[in-house]
Design an enzyme around this catalytic site. Sequence first.
Site, PDB file in Angstrom:
ATOM      1  N   ILE A 165       0.844  -1.206   0.000  1.00  0.00           N
ATOM      2  CA  ILE A 165       0.000   0.000   0.000  1.00  0.00           C
ATOM      3  C   ILE A 165       0.875   1.251   0.000  1.00  0.00           C
ATOM      4  O   ILE A 165       0.610   2.216  -0.728  1.00  0.00           O
ATOM      5  CB  ILE A 165      -0.950   0.001   1.226  1.00  0.00           C
ATOM      6  CG1 ILE A 165      -1.836  -1.251   1.213  1.00  0.00           C
ATOM      7  CG2 ILE A 165      -1.809   1.257   1.243  1.00  0.00           C
ATOM      8  CD1 ILE A 165      -2.657  -1.454   2.478  1.00  0.00           C
TER       9      ILE A 165
ATOM     10  N   LEU B 256       2.571   3.850   7.703  1.00  0.00           N
ATOM     11  CA  LEU B 256       2.098   2.551   7.188  1.00  0.00           C
ATOM     12  C   LEU B 256       3.001   1.397   7.585  1.00  0.00           C
ATOM     13  O   LEU B 256       2.597   0.233   7.448  1.00  0.00           O
ATOM     14  CB  LEU B 256       2.021   2.568   5.655  1.00  0.00           C
ATOM     15  CG  LEU B 256       0.990   3.496   5.019  1.00  0.00           C
ATOM     16  CD1 LEU B 256       1.688   4.606   4.246  1.00  0.00           C
ATOM     17  CD2 LEU B 256       0.058   2.728   4.103  1.00  0.00           C
TER      18      LEU B 256
ATOM     19  N   ALA C 250       4.612  -1.647   8.966  1.00  0.00           N
ATOM     20  CA  ALA C 250       4.074  -2.664   9.887  1.00  0.00           C
ATOM     21  C   ALA C 250       4.435  -4.042   9.362  1.00  0.00           C
ATOM     22  O   ALA C 250       4.718  -4.219   8.182  1.00  0.00           O
ATOM     23  CB  ALA C 250       2.547  -2.547   9.994  1.00  0.00           C
TER      24      ALA C 250
ATOM     25  N   THR D 271      -6.277  -1.129  10.194  1.00  0.00           N
ATOM     26  CA  THR D 271      -7.037  -2.179   9.524  1.00  0.00           C
ATOM     27  C   THR D 271      -8.406  -2.379  10.185  1.00  0.00           C
ATOM     28  O   THR D 271      -8.573  -2.089  11.378  1.00  0.00           O
ATOM     29  CB  THR D 271      -6.243  -3.504   9.610  1.00  0.00           C
ATOM     30  OG1 THR D 271      -7.083  -4.584   9.231  1.00  0.00           O
ATOM     31  CG2 THR D 271      -5.753  -3.796  11.031  1.00  0.00           C
ATOM     32  N   ASP D 272      -9.345  -2.928   9.429  1.00  0.00           N
ATOM     33  CA  ASP D 272     -10.659  -3.252  10.016  1.00  0.00           C
ATOM     34  C   ASP D 272     -10.570  -4.478  10.927  1.00  0.00           C
ATOM     35  O   ASP D 272     -11.504  -4.764  11.676  1.00  0.00           O
ATOM     36  CB  ASP D 272     -11.715  -3.480   8.918  1.00  0.00           C
ATOM     37  CG  ASP D 272     -11.381  -4.617   7.962  1.00  0.00           C
ATOM     38  OD1 ASP D 272     -10.271  -5.199   8.055  1.00  0.00           O
ATOM     39  OD2 ASP D 272     -12.227  -4.936   7.102  1.00  0.00           O
ATOM     40  N   GLU D 273      -9.426  -5.197  10.883  1.00  0.00           N
ATOM     41  CA  GLU D 273      -9.318  -6.433  11.674  1.00  0.00           C
ATOM     42  C   GLU D 273      -9.317  -6.148  13.176  1.00  0.00           C
ATOM     43  O   GLU D 273      -9.550  -7.044  13.983  1.00  0.00           O
ATOM     44  CB  GLU D 273      -8.082  -7.228  11.240  1.00  0.00           C
ATOM     45  CG  GLU D 273      -8.164  -7.573   9.764  1.00  0.00           C
ATOM     46  CD  GLU D 273      -7.095  -8.518   9.252  1.00  0.00           C
ATOM     47  OE1 GLU D 273      -6.584  -9.321  10.038  1.00  0.00           O
ATOM     48  OE2 GLU D 273      -6.795  -8.457   8.049  1.00  0.00           O
TER      49      GLU D 273
ATOM     50  N   TYR E 142      -1.616 -10.202  14.910  1.00  0.00           N
ATOM     51  CA  TYR E 142      -1.538  -9.049  14.001  1.00  0.00           C
ATOM     52  C   TYR E 142      -2.566  -7.993  14.384  1.00  0.00           C
ATOM     53  O   TYR E 142      -2.227  -6.826  14.616  1.00  0.00           O
ATOM     54  CB  TYR E 142      -1.747  -9.494  12.543  1.00  0.00           C
ATOM     55  CG  TYR E 142      -2.048  -8.339  11.601  1.00  0.00           C
ATOM     56  CD1 TYR E 142      -1.096  -7.346  11.340  1.00  0.00           C
ATOM     57  CD2 TYR E 142      -3.306  -8.213  10.978  1.00  0.00           C
ATOM     58  CE1 TYR E 142      -1.374  -6.276  10.487  1.00  0.00           C
ATOM     59  CE2 TYR E 142      -3.585  -7.150  10.142  1.00  0.00           C
ATOM     60  CZ  TYR E 142      -2.618  -6.187   9.896  1.00  0.00           C
ATOM     61  OH  TYR E 142      -2.906  -5.123   9.065  1.00  0.00           O
ATOM     62  N   SER E 143      -3.847  -8.399  14.473  1.00  0.00           N
ATOM     63  CA  SER E 143      -4.878  -7.380  14.719  1.00  0.00           C
ATOM     64  C   SER E 143      -4.751  -6.799  16.124  1.00  0.00           C
ATOM     65  O   SER E 143      -5.016  -5.610  16.339  1.00  0.00           O
ATOM     66  CB  SER E 143      -6.280  -7.935  14.462  1.00  0.00           C
ATOM     67  OG  SER E 143      -6.517  -9.107  15.197  1.00  0.00           O
TER      68      SER E 143
ATOM     69  N   LYS F   2      -2.111  -4.150  15.905  1.00  0.00           N
ATOM     70  CA  LYS F   2      -2.627  -2.934  15.245  1.00  0.00           C
ATOM     71  C   LYS F   2      -3.592  -2.202  16.185  1.00  0.00           C
ATOM     72  O   LYS F   2      -3.590  -0.974  16.260  1.00  0.00           O
ATOM     73  CB  LYS F   2      -3.322  -3.282  13.920  1.00  0.00           C
ATOM     74  CG  LYS F   2      -2.416  -3.785  12.817  1.00  0.00           C
ATOM     75  CD  LYS F   2      -1.377  -2.783  12.345  1.00  0.00           C
ATOM     76  CE  LYS F   2      -1.956  -1.615  11.586  1.00  0.00           C
ATOM     77  NZ  LYS F   2      -0.891  -0.742  11.019  1.00  0.00           N
TER      78      LYS F   2
ATOM     79  N   ILE G 298      -7.346 -23.449   0.305  1.00  0.00           N
ATOM     80  CA  ILE G 298      -8.470 -22.717   0.908  1.00  0.00           C
ATOM     81  C   ILE G 298      -8.541 -23.134   2.374  1.00  0.00           C
ATOM     82  O   ILE G 298      -8.720 -24.319   2.678  1.00  0.00           O
ATOM     83  CB  ILE G 298      -9.810 -23.106   0.224  1.00  0.00           C
ATOM     84  CG1 ILE G 298      -9.742 -22.871  -1.282  1.00  0.00           C
ATOM     85  CG2 ILE G 298     -10.991 -22.380   0.878  1.00  0.00           C
ATOM     86  CD1 ILE G 298      -9.895 -21.453  -1.702  1.00  0.00           C
TER      87      ILE G 298
ATOM     88  N   ARG H  88     -14.487 -11.532   3.138  1.00  0.00           N
ATOM     89  CA  ARG H  88     -13.657 -10.333   3.216  1.00  0.00           C
ATOM     90  C   ARG H  88     -14.244  -9.276   2.280  1.00  0.00           C
ATOM     91  O   ARG H  88     -14.877  -9.588   1.279  1.00  0.00           O
ATOM     92  CB  ARG H  88     -12.196 -10.646   2.798  1.00  0.00           C
ATOM     93  CG  ARG H  88     -11.473 -11.651   3.727  1.00  0.00           C
ATOM     94  CD  ARG H  88     -11.225 -11.053   5.085  1.00  0.00           C
ATOM     95  NE  ARG H  88     -10.505 -11.905   6.028  1.00  0.00           N
ATOM     96  CZ  ARG H  88     -11.086 -12.728   6.913  1.00  0.00           C
ATOM     97  NH1 ARG H  88     -12.408 -12.852   6.947  1.00  0.00           N
ATOM     98  NH2 ARG H  88     -10.364 -13.427   7.763  1.00  0.00           N
TER      99      ARG H  88
END
Length: 348
Positions: free
Chosen positions: A15, A84, A86, A131-133, A156-157, A160, A212, A220
């Site tokens: 990003i 950004l 991370a 993030t939305d997480e 991770y979330s 953040k 998967i 998502r």
Amino acid sequence: MSNRNILITGGAGFIGSHVVRLFVNKYKDDRIINLDKLTYAGNLKNLTDIENEPNYKFVKGDIQDKAFLADVFEKEQITDVIHLAAESHVDRSISGPMEFIITNIVGTANLLEVARSKWTDDNHVFYHISTDEVYGSLGEEGFFTEETSYDPRSPYSASKASSDHLVRAYFHTYKLPVKLSNCSNNYGSHQFPEKLIPLMINNIKNNKPLPIYGTGENVRDWLWVEDHARAIDVIFHKGEIGETYNIGGWNEWTNIDLVNKLCEIMDEKLGRASGTSAQLITYVKDRAGHDMRYAIDATKIKNELGWVPSLEFEEGLDKTVDWYLDNEEWINNVTSGDYQKYYSEHYS
Ligand code: NAD
Ligand code: TYD
């Protein structure tokens, strides 16, 4: 706002490279300083088209090093930060959480501390990208809004979420002029092929299994990375100090439907008979603590700042597949480790 010295951290990543490109090309009176550690996910080849622009500078370094950050703020007379940098991949955070805790939490705290010590007036923006997480996992109904309580479930979330809390604490406690945004899953060019979409494109191309996780029914909300970069531009320039904006694509897909869609697109592009690539789909053990559904309500940024996604998903996926097919060397390079060797020789 003009004649700014904007520090973009993590500008060599997926990003970040899109944000750096947008700012360097659009804001010629500003200087853009890209500070990046060049981990496995950071790649200066993402920025070859703008690397010689007079308003662009790259600085290799680690946000874990506060003295180094203070030095950069001083030398470059940093007026603003778009943060950004991370560790960003959930699966890596499950197998090794410490790097996430140190970079995402301590690294953000270092940046906040340096900004707090160097900035003596209000004429600054510290913009934290998240993030939305952080909001956790949704059931079949509902959306994440800016008021949704935090409920992070992966290392991770959680890292953040911690960094978001620190950024807000510096606003309330020290009046640091902060802004935040929480965005849904991004896709597009230059994404490291460990994330779902580029991993699947690469595996389809190479006739490898398409793993998967679990049932494939996890949902998502996908957003074109350049639309995220546009949202960051709008929030940086027009968003209110102290505010948070949710950014999303209004574009929910189950993983299995998305991978089937990619298989269809690739069958056509690679001249394979319809249904060929889908035979590569392989259900594997579920991710630990796998969040079921993410979906963003992006009404606030739409109503207050006039931002909406610009690209239809089908068109974005088509462009993304084309980019990966046309940039085989980029993928080979980032997956072979050659580029890491190059960086350690040139920027050690
Ligand atoms: P990425 O992993 O592609 O890039 C991260 C960049 O940060 C890399 O260039 C890396 O070299 C750099 N970096 C890592 N540790 C560093 C350190 N200690 N010091 C300096 N630089 C360091 O990540 P991305 O997908 O581009 O995500 C960028 C930001 O956006 C992250 O903060 C992430 O949490 C957030 N975000 C990502 C998504 C997504 O879908 N990818 C969605 C919402 C928010
Ligand atoms: P990912 O791209 O890792 O993003 P995030 O976990 O941050 O949302 O994964 C997106 C979804 O795809 C997530 O539900 C996990 C799933 N997934 C797979 O099923 N197989 C894979 O190989 C990967 C990488 C992800």
